[in-house]
Design a protein around this motif. Sequence first.
Motif, PDB file in Angstrom:
ATOM      1  N   ALA A 143       0.829  -1.202   0.000  1.00 44.59           N
ATOM      2  CA  ALA A 143       0.000   0.000   0.000  1.00 44.59           C
ATOM      3  C   ALA A 143       0.864   1.253   0.000  1.00 44.59           C
ATOM      4  O   ALA A 143       1.833   1.349   0.737  1.00 44.59           O
ATOM      5  N   GLY A 144       0.507   2.206  -0.831  1.00 41.61           N
ATOM      6  CA  GLY A 144       1.239   3.455  -0.910  1.00 41.61           C
ATOM      7  C   GLY A 144       2.484   3.383  -1.773  1.00 41.61           C
ATOM      8  O   GLY A 144       3.190   4.362  -1.931  1.00 41.61           O
TER       9      GLY A 144
ATOM     10  N   SER B 236      -0.116   7.511  -6.205  1.00 42.07           N
ATOM     11  CA  SER B 236      -0.280   8.041  -4.853  1.00 42.07           C
ATOM     12  C   SER B 236      -0.772   7.017  -3.843  1.00 42.07           C
ATOM     13  O   SER B 236      -0.708   7.260  -2.640  1.00 42.07           O
ATOM     14  N   GLY B 237      -1.287   5.902  -4.302  1.00 48.96           N
ATOM     15  CA  GLY B 237      -1.812   4.911  -3.361  1.00 48.96           C
ATOM     16  C   GLY B 237      -2.382   3.722  -4.091  1.00 48.96           C
ATOM     17  O   GLY B 237      -1.923   3.374  -5.168  1.00 48.96           O
ATOM     18  N   MET B 238      -3.396   3.128  -3.479  1.00 53.08           N
ATOM     19  CA  MET B 238      -4.042   1.948  -4.055  1.00 53.08           C
ATOM     20  C   MET B 238      -5.521   2.234  -4.254  1.00 53.08           C
ATOM     21  O   MET B 238      -6.106   3.053  -3.538  1.00 53.08           O
TER      22      MET B 238
ATOM     23  N   GLU C 236      -6.481  11.239  -4.361  1.00 51.93           N
ATOM     24  CA  GLU C 236      -5.909  10.669  -3.142  1.00 51.93           C
ATOM     25  C   GLU C 236      -6.754   9.515  -2.617  1.00 51.93           C
ATOM     26  O   GLU C 236      -6.234   8.467  -2.265  1.00 51.93           O
ATOM     27  N   ARG C 237      -8.069   9.709  -2.560  1.00 52.90           N
ATOM     28  CA  ARG C 237      -8.953   8.671  -2.023  1.00 52.90           C
ATOM     29  C   ARG C 237      -8.948   7.404  -2.880  1.00 52.90           C
ATOM     30  O   ARG C 237      -9.153   6.317  -2.370  1.00 52.90           O
ATOM     31  N   TYR C 238      -8.744   7.570  -4.174  1.00 45.78           N
ATOM     32  CA  TYR C 238      -8.749   6.418  -5.076  1.00 45.78           C
ATOM     33  C   TYR C 238      -7.341   5.955  -5.444  1.00 45.78           C
ATOM     34  O   TYR C 238      -7.181   4.970  -6.157  1.00 45.78           O
ATOM     35  N   GLY C 239      -6.303   6.649  -4.980  1.00 44.45           N
ATOM     36  CA  GLY C 239      -4.924   6.219  -5.175  1.00 44.45           C
ATOM     37  C   GLY C 239      -4.427   6.290  -6.602  1.00 44.45           C
ATOM     38  O   GLY C 239      -3.475   5.609  -6.960  1.00 44.45           O
TER      39      GLY C 239
END
Length: 190
Positions: A23-24, A38-40, A139-142
Amino acid sequence: MKKMCMAAVMVAGGTLGGYAQQAGDVSVKLRGQEVKLSGMLPAVGAEAPDFTGVDGSLSDVSLNGFRGKRVVLNIFPSLDTPTCALSVRQFNQMAASLPNTVILAVSMDLPFAQKRFCSVEGIENVVPLSVFRNPEFAERYGVLQVSGPLHGLLARAVVVVGADGKVEYTQLVGEISEEPDYKAVMEALK
């Protein structure tokens, strides 16, 4: 790190393309060059993070406003690229056969450009949403590209959200310049 030999690899109810790490620390490719994200994507079974986008009339539209319908998020860098334009056309065709389903074309393109594209292309079954003033979506969806030539734009992904607001399917396309796996999306919608 082992290179994936397919554009996308199936994992736990969805797909994660490119190099899968922890993650990340997720990355995909753009014409063979590694691009960090930015993320997953949200996990299958989790509540889909709400977000707000801007439609062609400059009105705010939230994901929660579609509660009670299935929602397909077609996420991509820009309509000004051939693959992104093609994906919107393809999802527009698919949408005609999907009852109680809304397809949102999500990018950072300005609403004016999205509206013009849909008008010129005859796109009537897809709702274009710009997240240019809503950075929380990426950000919320990565899906924010944090390296590479398209740094600052969204990666290519598909998220299917059920009528109950839960994530039913995810697909992160391993090579940004390639189309999503439409067949897998349609299977997830059955």
